[in-house]
Scaffold this motif. Structure first.
Motif, PDB file in Angstrom:
ATOM      1  N   LEU A 147     -13.655 -65.901 -15.275  1.00  0.00           N
ATOM      2  CA  LEU A 147     -13.041 -67.139 -15.784  1.00  0.00           C
ATOM      3  C   LEU A 147     -12.834 -67.120 -17.289  1.00  0.00           C
ATOM      4  O   LEU A 147     -12.620 -68.172 -17.903  1.00  0.00           O
ATOM      5  N   GLY A 148     -12.906 -65.935 -17.908  1.00  0.00           N
ATOM      6  CA  GLY A 148     -12.698 -65.861 -19.348  1.00  0.00           C
ATOM      7  C   GLY A 148     -13.883 -66.423 -20.113  1.00  0.00           C
ATOM      8  O   GLY A 148     -14.949 -66.688 -19.562  1.00  0.00           O
ATOM      9  N   ASP A 149     -13.689 -66.607 -21.412  1.00  0.00           N
ATOM     10  CA  ASP A 149     -14.739 -67.202 -22.241  1.00  0.00           C
ATOM     11  C   ASP A 149     -14.646 -68.722 -22.166  1.00  0.00           C
ATOM     12  O   ASP A 149     -13.552 -69.289 -22.298  1.00  0.00           O
ATOM     13  N   GLN A 150     -15.794 -69.367 -21.973  1.00  0.00           N
ATOM     14  CA  GLN A 150     -15.835 -70.819 -21.842  1.00  0.00           C
ATOM     15  C   GLN A 150     -16.892 -71.399 -22.781  1.00  0.00           C
ATOM     16  O   GLN A 150     -17.864 -70.732 -23.124  1.00  0.00           O
ATOM     17  N   PRO A 151     -16.720 -72.668 -23.200  1.00  0.00           N
ATOM     18  CA  PRO A 151     -17.734 -73.298 -24.059  1.00  0.00           C
ATOM     19  C   PRO A 151     -19.080 -73.366 -23.349  1.00  0.00           C
ATOM     20  O   PRO A 151     -19.157 -73.550 -22.130  1.00  0.00           O
ATOM     21  N   VAL A 152     -20.143 -73.210 -24.134  1.00  0.00           N
ATOM     22  CA  VAL A 152     -21.508 -73.313 -23.605  1.00  0.00           C
ATOM     23  C   VAL A 152     -22.278 -74.343 -24.431  1.00  0.00           C
ATOM     24  O   VAL A 152     -22.024 -74.524 -25.625  1.00  0.00           O
ATOM     25  N   PHE A 153     -23.241 -74.992 -23.778  1.00  0.00           N
ATOM     26  CA  PHE A 153     -23.860 -76.182 -24.352  1.00  0.00           C
ATOM     27  C   PHE A 153     -25.380 -76.183 -24.172  1.00  0.00           C
ATOM     28  O   PHE A 153     -25.895 -75.676 -23.177  1.00  0.00           O
ATOM     29  N   ASN A 154     -26.066 -76.787 -25.131  1.00  0.00           N
ATOM     30  CA  ASN A 154     -27.405 -77.313 -24.911  1.00  0.00           C
ATOM     31  C   ASN A 154     -27.260 -78.785 -24.545  1.00  0.00           C
ATOM     32  O   ASN A 154     -26.330 -79.456 -24.995  1.00  0.00           O
ATOM     33  N   LEU A 197     -37.218 -86.126 -29.020  1.00  0.00           N
ATOM     34  CA  LEU A 197     -36.015 -85.567 -28.409  1.00  0.00           C
ATOM     35  C   LEU A 197     -36.385 -84.383 -27.539  1.00  0.00           C
ATOM     36  O   LEU A 197     -37.484 -83.826 -27.645  1.00  0.00           O
ATOM     37  N   VAL A 198     -35.473 -84.041 -26.655  1.00  0.00           N
ATOM     38  CA  VAL A 198     -35.690 -82.914 -25.766  1.00  0.00           C
ATOM     39  C   VAL A 198     -34.504 -81.978 -25.884  1.00  0.00           C
ATOM     40  O   VAL A 198     -33.355 -82.419 -26.003  1.00  0.00           O
ATOM     41  N   GLY A 199     -34.792 -80.682 -25.894  1.00  0.00           N
ATOM     42  CA  GLY A 199     -33.747 -79.666 -25.879  1.00  0.00           C
ATOM     43  C   GLY A 199     -33.809 -78.879 -24.591  1.00  0.00           C
ATOM     44  O   GLY A 199     -34.835 -78.251 -24.288  1.00  0.00           O
ATOM     45  N   HIS A 200     -32.730 -78.948 -23.815  1.00  0.00           N
ATOM     46  CA  HIS A 200     -32.571 -78.105 -22.626  1.00  0.00           C
ATOM     47  C   HIS A 200     -31.620 -76.977 -23.028  1.00  0.00           C
ATOM     48  O   HIS A 200     -30.405 -77.172 -23.108  1.00  0.00           O
ATOM     49  N   TRP A 201     -32.191 -75.814 -23.302  1.00  0.00           N
ATOM     50  CA  TRP A 201     -31.438 -74.738 -23.947  1.00  0.00           C
ATOM     51  C   TRP A 201     -30.736 -73.855 -22.921  1.00  0.00           C
ATOM     52  O   TRP A 201     -31.347 -73.405 -21.955  1.00  0.00           O
ATOM     53  N   LEU A 202     -29.483 -73.546 -23.191  1.00  0.00           N
ATOM     54  CA  LEU A 202     -28.777 -72.510 -22.440  1.00  0.00           C
ATOM     55  C   LEU A 202     -28.876 -71.203 -23.226  1.00  0.00           C
ATOM     56  O   LEU A 202     -29.031 -71.213 -24.445  1.00  0.00           O
ATOM     57  N   GLY A 258     -31.290 -64.015 -24.824  1.00  0.00           N
ATOM     58  CA  GLY A 258     -31.936 -63.760 -26.104  1.00  0.00           C
ATOM     59  C   GLY A 258     -32.202 -65.020 -26.909  1.00  0.00           C
ATOM     60  O   GLY A 258     -32.015 -65.016 -28.137  1.00  0.00           O
ATOM     61  N   LEU A 259     -32.644 -66.075 -26.266  1.00  0.00           N
ATOM     62  CA  LEU A 259     -32.989 -67.353 -26.927  1.00  0.00           C
ATOM     63  C   LEU A 259     -31.802 -67.926 -27.693  1.00  0.00           C
ATOM     64  O   LEU A 259     -31.978 -68.603 -28.719  1.00  0.00           O
ATOM     65  N   VAL A 260     -30.606 -67.703 -27.203  1.00  0.00           N
ATOM     66  CA  VAL A 260     -29.417 -67.981 -28.020  1.00  0.00           C
ATOM     67  C   VAL A 260     -29.229 -69.478 -28.265  1.00  0.00           C
ATOM     68  O   VAL A 260     -28.972 -69.906 -29.404  1.00  0.00           O
ATOM     69  N   GLY A 261     -29.351 -70.311 -27.228  1.00  0.00           N
ATOM     70  CA  GLY A 261     -29.109 -71.736 -27.404  1.00  0.00           C
ATOM     71  C   GLY A 261     -30.074 -72.390 -28.370  1.00  0.00           C
ATOM     72  O   GLY A 261     -29.679 -73.183 -29.236  1.00  0.00           O
ATOM     73  N   SER A 262     -31.360 -72.060 -28.254  1.00  0.00           N
ATOM     74  CA  SER A 262     -32.346 -72.668 -29.158  1.00  0.00           C
ATOM     75  C   SER A 262     -32.216 -72.120 -30.568  1.00  0.00           C
ATOM     76  O   SER A 262     -32.409 -72.849 -31.553  1.00  0.00           O
ATOM     77  N   ARG A 263     -31.883 -70.845 -30.704  1.00  0.00           N
ATOM     78  CA  ARG A 263     -31.654 -70.288 -32.042  1.00  0.00           C
ATOM     79  C   ARG A 263     -30.474 -70.972 -32.712  1.00  0.00           C
ATOM     80  O   ARG A 263     -30.517 -71.299 -33.908  1.00  0.00           O
TER      81      ARG A 263
END
Length: 543
Positions: free
Chosen positions: A283-290, A349-354, A359-364
């Protein structure tokens, strides 16, 4: 409509829902908020309902996939339904892919459906059957010899993983084998590991990484029909299922048993043929979110208590204990806090990291994008090691952090106090989970270590990480404990200061105290971990 439960289902429900003996709260204080948190978390828990939707209906959450985005959106709707402010925050773009069915059949010399699935991000077969012979990746003297061999593999399925001499777990051999038999099996296992392990797989000059890596790409360039892998764990019926970067040649993972069957048929020239029909779509490159949810502080809104758990998973099963149970812990803790402590002093607050598995990318990315939160962080509580009850905490390498935690733990109900072993200042997280993305800045980042429940052998990154592996008594306890810690951290009259322990001195002290002849074990860090920049697009892991 009233739905009647069968006797079996009713009995199962009673086993799950009946409180543990001695679960009545015995709190050392008369704190009304702690008592309310206990009642909400232990007596009216929503963990089963939330888990069923997330793991059965939504399913795995491979970074970049439509499933992951659907799960993000579910989190936002759930929080907003509780009156908690929530949003999806984009941190980059990632390769996207849709997983469909995997039909894998042995069609010669006999017919048998095989237990396996395609790797994450594998090409499909375009809606048709692909049938081909199999070939084993031989041992090469060097990469030049490998290149000369490649035309031999054209149009065939290549077996690239080690053939395990047994699919029984080690504990079965330890319990039942004679000493001589166990010694022979240990020797065979060591031999197979030496022969097939390492980055230079079989002398090809290429690595499989954790899926098919650069070797898969080179085989694909050589025209193979597909790549067959197997990464069995030390458990009955469990295999790890990761990902591939192939774009044309499908890559599949087989169970230990069926990979061994196929390997032996191939090795003995018995004419095995395999038929694949795999449904997948790039599906190509798509936006990713926390996904971030917030209960704003009433007195110190620029100071923060952060609940933390990665939300992504590998997709060989449901991602229930890695890290779905961490996700449910934080989700349920926020629900409890919104009812028992709706006007916190500090912002919770809460972080649900993708992207943790990448490699811990979302939280970094979040810690990079929000230096004000890192600066104002009173405490981060991160959970990411299975369904078991939380039994370990440390001070994240901060002397003052340990002093504060000791005070908070002393205010917990007796049952939770006795459960948690506190290790003092401890060490900062150097990787492995998302507390490392904040610890590297010297922030108070605390891991909530859970009891194992054979996590490493049966559910961590495997095809068996499903709803039925959750221990709901422990999960309820974890959410309740986390909510209490968040409340106590928010109410604490002083901020945690950031004086660091002397890591070099601690490491030297440990070495001096080690008994003579003891193995090296796991060496503690001697320097503080450094922060690394988060990639905002897919970063291939080929080696």
């Amino acid at each position: 409509m009233i739905r009647r439960l069968s006797p079996v289902a009713l009995a199962a429900a009673l086993v799950v829902l009946t409180p543990r003996a001695g679960s009545a709260q015995s709190a050392p204080t008369d704190d009304a908020v702690l008592k309310r948190i206990w009642a909400l978390g232990m007596d009216s828990s929503q963990t089963m309902r939330l888990s069923q939707v997330l793991f059965d209906s939504i399913g795995p959450r491979l970074t970049g996939t439509p499933n992951a985005k659907g799960a993000n959106d579910w989190l936002v709707r759930t929080y907003q339904g509780w009156g908690i402010d929530a949003r999806n925050e984009q941190w980059g773009k990632w390769r996207s892919w849709r997983r469909g069915y995997s039909h894998i059949d042995l069609v010669a010399p006999r017919v048998r459906s095989l237990e396996g699935t395609m790797l994450g991000f594998s090409p499909g077969t375009g809606g048709k059957d692909v049938t081909a012979a199999t070939i084993i990746l031989p041992r090469f003297a060097d990469s030049t010899e490998f290149v000369k061999w490649l035309p031999t593999a054209r149009g065939k399925f290549v077996l690239v993983s080690a053939p395990q001499p047994t699919c029984r777990p080690r504990e079965d051999w330890d319990s039942n084998a004679t000493a001589a038999s166990k010694a022979r099996m240990d020797s065979l296992r060591a031999q197979v590991t030496r022969e097939w392990g390492g980055r230079n797989v079989r002398g090809t000059g290429y690595s499989l990484a954790i899926g098919t890596g650069e070797l898969g790409l080179r085989l694909e360039d050589g025209g193979v029909a597909g790549v067959i892998t197997s990464r069995p764990k030390n458990g009955w019926g469990t295999i790890e299922i990761f990902s591939t970067y192939n774009r044309k040649a499908p890559a599949i993972a087989l169970s230990c048993e069926d990979y061994g069957l196929l390997f032996r048929l191939t090795e003995n020239n018995e004419g095995p043929k395999l038929r694949l029909n795999l449904d997948a779509q790039f599906l190509g490159d798509q936006p990713v979110f926390n996904t971030i949810a917030t209960i704003r502080g009433s007195e110190k809104p620029d100071e923060y208590v952060l609940l933390s758990a990665h939300f992504d998973s590998w997709d060989g099963s449901s991602g229930a204990t890695d890290n779905g149970t961490g996700t449910i812990t934080m989700l349920e803790a926020m629900r409890i806090l919104s009812l028992a402590y709706p006007h916190p002093k500090r912002t919770i607050l809460v972080g649900h990291w993708l992207g943790e598995e990448e490699g811990l990318v979302g939280s970094r990315a979040f810690s990079e994008d929000h230096p004000e939160i890192v600066k104002g962080l009173q405490a981060q509580f991160n959970q990411d090691n299975g369904t078991g009850r939380i039994v370990r905490m440390g001070g994240g390498g901060l002397v003052n952090g340990a002093e504060h935690i000791k005070v908070w733990l002393a205010k917990l109900p007796d049952e939770l106090q006795k459960q948690v072993q506190f290790s003092g200042p401890g060490f900062p997280s150097g990787g492995g989970s998302d507390d490392a993305s904040f610890a590297c800045y010297g922030a108070p980042a605390f891991g909530l270590g859970a009891l194992g429940w054979d996590y490493g052998n049966y559910t961590w990154h495997t095809n068996r990480d499903t709803y039925d592996k959750i221990v709901f008594d422990d999960l309820k306890s974890n959410a309740t404990l986390t909510a209490m810690l968040a409340y106590l951290a928010s109410e604490d009259p002083t901020m945690i200061t950031r004086e660091r322990v002397d890591l070099a001195a601690l490491a030297a002290e440990r070495a001096a105290q080690a008994p003579a002849g003891a193995g090296r074990g796991r060496n503690p860090p001697t320097t503080w971990p450094t922060c690394s920049k988060a990639p905002r697009i897919t970063e291939p892991r080929l080696k």
